[in-house]
Scaffold this motif. Structure first.
Motif, PDB file in Angstrom:
ATOM      1  N   LEU A 146       0.837  -1.205   0.000  1.00  0.00           N
ATOM      2  CA  LEU A 146       0.000   0.000   0.000  1.00  0.00           C
ATOM      3  C   LEU A 146       0.875   1.260   0.000  1.00  0.00           C
ATOM      4  O   LEU A 146       2.069   1.196   0.308  1.00  0.00           O
ATOM      5  N   PRO A 147       0.292   2.430  -0.304  1.00  0.00           N
ATOM      6  CA  PRO A 147       1.065   3.685  -0.305  1.00  0.00           C
ATOM      7  C   PRO A 147       1.173   4.321   1.091  1.00  0.00           C
ATOM      8  O   PRO A 147       0.572   3.861   2.062  1.00  0.00           O
ATOM      9  N   GLU A 148       1.896   5.401   1.147  1.00  0.00           N
ATOM     10  CA  GLU A 148       2.132   6.150   2.385  1.00  0.00           C
ATOM     11  C   GLU A 148       0.890   6.911   2.845  1.00  0.00           C
ATOM     12  O   GLU A 148       0.110   7.407   2.034  1.00  0.00           O
ATOM     13  N   MET A 149       0.726   7.013   4.163  1.00  0.00           N
ATOM     14  CA  MET A 149      -0.304   7.853   4.803  1.00  0.00           C
ATOM     15  C   MET A 149      -1.678   7.665   4.182  1.00  0.00           C
ATOM     16  O   MET A 149      -2.402   8.629   3.898  1.00  0.00           O
ATOM     17  N   TRP A 150      -2.068   6.396   3.986  1.00  0.00           N
ATOM     18  CA  TRP A 150      -3.331   6.139   3.313  1.00  0.00           C
ATOM     19  C   TRP A 150      -4.545   6.401   4.201  1.00  0.00           C
ATOM     20  O   TRP A 150      -5.667   6.499   3.697  1.00  0.00           O
ATOM     21  N   VAL A 166       7.327   3.050   0.367  1.00  0.00           N
ATOM     22  CA  VAL A 166       5.953   3.555   0.243  1.00  0.00           C
ATOM     23  C   VAL A 166       6.014   5.074   0.281  1.00  0.00           C
ATOM     24  O   VAL A 166       6.812   5.655   1.009  1.00  0.00           O
ATOM     25  N   ALA A 167       5.159   5.717  -0.525  1.00  0.00           N
ATOM     26  CA  ALA A 167       5.367   7.161  -0.700  1.00  0.00           C
ATOM     27  C   ALA A 167       4.104   7.924  -1.066  1.00  0.00           C
ATOM     28  O   ALA A 167       3.117   7.370  -1.549  1.00  0.00           O
ATOM     29  N   GLN A 168       4.193   9.255  -0.811  1.00  0.00           N
ATOM     30  CA  GLN A 168       3.348  10.270  -1.441  1.00  0.00           C
ATOM     31  C   GLN A 168       4.343  11.270  -2.034  1.00  0.00           C
ATOM     32  O   GLN A 168       4.681  12.273  -1.411  1.00  0.00           O
ATOM     33  N   LEU A 175       2.426  -5.383   3.130  1.00  0.00           N
ATOM     34  CA  LEU A 175       3.298  -4.274   3.504  1.00  0.00           C
ATOM     35  C   LEU A 175       2.364  -3.071   3.560  1.00  0.00           C
ATOM     36  O   LEU A 175       1.968  -2.522   2.521  1.00  0.00           O
ATOM     37  N   GLY A 176       1.969  -2.696   4.778  1.00  0.00           N
ATOM     38  CA  GLY A 176       0.812  -1.829   4.969  1.00  0.00           C
ATOM     39  C   GLY A 176       0.976  -0.363   4.662  1.00  0.00           C
ATOM     40  O   GLY A 176       0.360   0.473   5.336  1.00  0.00           O
ATOM     41  N   GLY A 177       1.796  -0.027   3.649  1.00  0.00           N
ATOM     42  CA  GLY A 177       1.994   1.386   3.342  1.00  0.00           C
ATOM     43  C   GLY A 177       2.442   2.092   4.597  1.00  0.00           C
ATOM     44  O   GLY A 177       3.339   1.632   5.290  1.00  0.00           O
ATOM     45  N   SER A 178       1.813   3.204   4.919  1.00  0.00           N
ATOM     46  CA  SER A 178       2.005   3.798   6.243  1.00  0.00           C
ATOM     47  C   SER A 178       0.742   4.525   6.636  1.00  0.00           C
ATOM     48  O   SER A 178      -0.074   4.895   5.782  1.00  0.00           O
ATOM     49  N   VAL A 179       0.579   4.719   7.942  1.00  0.00           N
ATOM     50  CA  VAL A 179      -0.579   5.419   8.478  1.00  0.00           C
ATOM     51  C   VAL A 179      -0.116   6.436   9.512  1.00  0.00           C
ATOM     52  O   VAL A 179       0.942   6.282  10.124  1.00  0.00           O
ATOM     53  N   ALA A 180      -0.922   7.457   9.682  1.00  0.00           N
ATOM     54  CA  ALA A 180      -0.667   8.440  10.739  1.00  0.00           C
ATOM     55  C   ALA A 180      -1.208   7.875  12.043  1.00  0.00           C
ATOM     56  O   ALA A 180      -2.384   7.536  12.133  1.00  0.00           O
ATOM     57  N   ILE A 181      -0.343   7.750  13.042  1.00  0.00           N
ATOM     58  CA  ILE A 181      -0.776   7.223  14.326  1.00  0.00           C
ATOM     59  C   ILE A 181      -0.439   8.210  15.443  1.00  0.00           C
ATOM     60  O   ILE A 181       0.419   9.092  15.277  1.00  0.00           O
ATOM     61  N   ASN A 206       3.660   4.547  -4.974  1.00  0.00           N
ATOM     62  CA  ASN A 206       3.337   5.956  -4.778  1.00  0.00           C
ATOM     63  C   ASN A 206       1.846   6.161  -5.050  1.00  0.00           C
ATOM     64  O   ASN A 206       1.237   5.422  -5.823  1.00  0.00           O
ATOM     65  N   ARG A 207       1.273   7.139  -4.406  1.00  0.00           N
ATOM     66  CA  ARG A 207      -0.152   7.415  -4.591  1.00  0.00           C
ATOM     67  C   ARG A 207      -0.410   8.204  -5.864  1.00  0.00           C
ATOM     68  O   ARG A 207       0.518   8.748  -6.495  1.00  0.00           O
ATOM     69  N   VAL A 208      -1.674   8.301  -6.236  1.00  0.00           N
ATOM     70  CA  VAL A 208      -2.104   9.197  -7.300  1.00  0.00           C
ATOM     71  C   VAL A 208      -3.120  10.171  -6.700  1.00  0.00           C
ATOM     72  O   VAL A 208      -3.549  10.028  -5.560  1.00  0.00           O
ATOM     73  N   GLY A 209      -3.479  11.177  -7.487  1.00  0.00           N
ATOM     74  CA  GLY A 209      -4.481  12.134  -7.029  1.00  0.00           C
ATOM     75  C   GLY A 209      -3.870  13.461  -6.630  1.00  0.00           C
ATOM     76  O   GLY A 209      -2.718  13.756  -6.933  1.00  0.00           O
ATOM     77  N   ALA A 210      -4.654  14.276  -5.931  1.00  0.00           N
ATOM     78  CA  ALA A 210      -4.228  15.614  -5.546  1.00  0.00           C
ATOM     79  C   ALA A 210      -4.492  15.856  -4.073  1.00  0.00           C
ATOM     80  O   ALA A 210      -5.470  15.370  -3.512  1.00  0.00           O
ATOM     81  N   GLY A 211      -3.603  16.627  -3.468  1.00  0.00           N
ATOM     82  CA  GLY A 211      -3.802  17.046  -2.095  1.00  0.00           C
ATOM     83  C   GLY A 211      -4.582  18.351  -2.068  1.00  0.00           C
ATOM     84  O   GLY A 211      -4.970  18.876  -3.122  1.00  0.00           O
ATOM     85  N   PRO A 212      -4.798  18.927  -0.877  1.00  0.00           N
ATOM     86  CA  PRO A 212      -5.530  20.192  -0.784  1.00  0.00           C
ATOM     87  C   PRO A 212      -4.756  21.356  -1.386  1.00  0.00           C
ATOM     88  O   PRO A 212      -5.338  22.331  -1.859  1.00  0.00           O
ATOM     89  N   ASP A 213      -3.443  21.266  -1.367  1.00  0.00           N
ATOM     90  CA  ASP A 213      -2.600  22.275  -1.995  1.00  0.00           C
ATOM     91  C   ASP A 213      -2.570  21.988  -3.498  1.00  0.00           C
ATOM     92  O   ASP A 213      -2.241  20.874  -3.906  1.00  0.00           O
ATOM     93  N   PRO A 214      -2.892  22.966  -4.329  1.00  0.00           N
ATOM     94  CA  PRO A 214      -2.904  22.719  -5.784  1.00  0.00           C
ATOM     95  C   PRO A 214      -1.556  22.293  -6.339  1.00  0.00           C
ATOM     96  O   PRO A 214      -1.490  21.738  -7.440  1.00  0.00           O
ATOM     97  N   ASP A 215      -0.480  22.552  -5.597  1.00  0.00           N
ATOM     98  CA  ASP A 215       0.843  22.132  -6.058  1.00  0.00           C
ATOM     99  C   ASP A 215       1.128  20.667  -5.734  1.00  0.00           C
ATOM    100  O   ASP A 215       2.106  20.099  -6.225  1.00  0.00           O
ATOM    101  N   ASP A 216       0.287  20.064  -4.907  1.00  0.00           N
ATOM    102  CA  ASP A 216       0.500  18.672  -4.510  1.00  0.00           C
ATOM    103  C   ASP A 216      -0.284  17.738  -5.417  1.00  0.00           C
ATOM    104  O   ASP A 216      -1.410  17.329  -5.110  1.00  0.00           O
ATOM    105  N   ILE A 217       0.313  17.410  -6.542  1.00  0.00           N
ATOM    106  CA  ILE A 217      -0.261  16.468  -7.490  1.00  0.00           C
ATOM    107  C   ILE A 217       0.611  15.216  -7.462  1.00  0.00           C
ATOM    108  O   ILE A 217       1.833  15.294  -7.540  1.00  0.00           O
TER     109      ILE A 217
END
Length: 262
Positions: A39-43, A167-169, A79-85, A197-208
């Motif tokens: 899995l990817p990072e911080m899913w 695993v990454a963003q 391999l569980g990516g990573s999560v915020a704990i 690595n993940r796909v998609g966009a974050g809240p910041d428009p620069d984070d693609i």
């Protein structure tokens, strides 16, 4: 070892929605009958770092139960990516690894925090290595920014690891560096690199995030290249005997000058 890469989008600050999506992707990955799913990072939360007080998984217990149960029920390693704990009042970016019996075999919290995405403001750094044995194979795992520190990767790979999981963003503007760094880590450590690595966009428009998930062999050849900007399950089988063959030809680990450097 057959490996399934889960390249997926992550909803910002929506752990319930993300858990449901991860479960759907894990179920899709089972079709190929893989030995391990990555899995990817911080899913669970994405980079909603300023909301972690209400979003982070307390002691990682929910994520652990979820991943363990899935691994056990389907006899697949994860391999569980990573999560915020949240642990002891601090927040960590943490990877959990499970074997096919659903046993937790490794916990790793990201050692190098990435200032450009404010990790160092909101999260605490880990302080332990990430070495484990998966289906009889020694492996290591790191998280995203860690790959820019070859000395950290080498510290772990020198312990006999044949596979490095990443695993990454990793944002699209630096995706060329992503590929260069991953290939370098594979060649210098004469090991397979499995990177999601993940796909998609974050809240910041620069984070693609464009994905570009990869599997690279010990000579730096690309075994698998996932489609960019697309969610999906991407699967490949690696022959771990290649590691022994390459290391036999050029004995990098034996030739290291540990009297001068570690």
């Amino acid at each position: 070892m057959k490996i399934a890469l889960v390249q997926m989008d992550v909803a910002h600050g929506q752990p319930v929605e993300n858990k449901k999506h991860v479960k759907e992707m894990l179920e899709r990955a089972l079709v190929a009958n893989p030995d391990v799913i990555v899995l990817p990072e911080m899913w669970n939360t994405g980079y909603a770092l300023d909301e972690l007080d209400g979003l982070a998984d307390k002691e990682g217990l929910e994520s652990q139960e979820f991943l363990s149960q899935f691994a056990r029920e389907h006899a697949v390693a994860i391999l569980g990516g990573s999560v915020a704990i949240e642990r002891d009042g601090k927040f960590y970016n943490t990877t959990y690894v499970y074997n096919k019996s659903g046993d937790l075999i490794n916990i790793y919290s990201k050692v190098h925090l990435f200032g450009l995405m404010a990790e160092d403001r909101y999260m605490s750094a880990g302080a332990a290595e990430s070495i484990f044995e998966l289906d009889g194979v020694i492996a290591a795992s790191v998280i995203c920014y860690d790959i820019r520190f070859p000395e950290w990767v080498r510290t772990q790979m020198a312990q006999g690891a044949k596979v490095l999981f990443v695993v990454a963003q990793w944002p699209e503007p630096r995706v060329q560096q992503w590929e260069i760094l991953l290939k370098a880590r594979a060649v210098e450590n004469q090991a397979f690199v499995v990177a999601v690595n993940r796909v998609g966009a974050g809240p910041d428009p620069d984070d693609i995030f464009s994905g570009h998930s990869m599997i690279i062999d010990p000579l730096g050849n690309v075994v698998l290249q996932a489609k960019e900007h697309e969610e999906g399950i991407f699967t490949a089988e690696i022959n771990l005997e290649e590691v022994d063959r390459v290391r036999g030809q050029i004995p990098v680990f034996e030739d290291r000058r540990t009297d001068l450097y570690y």
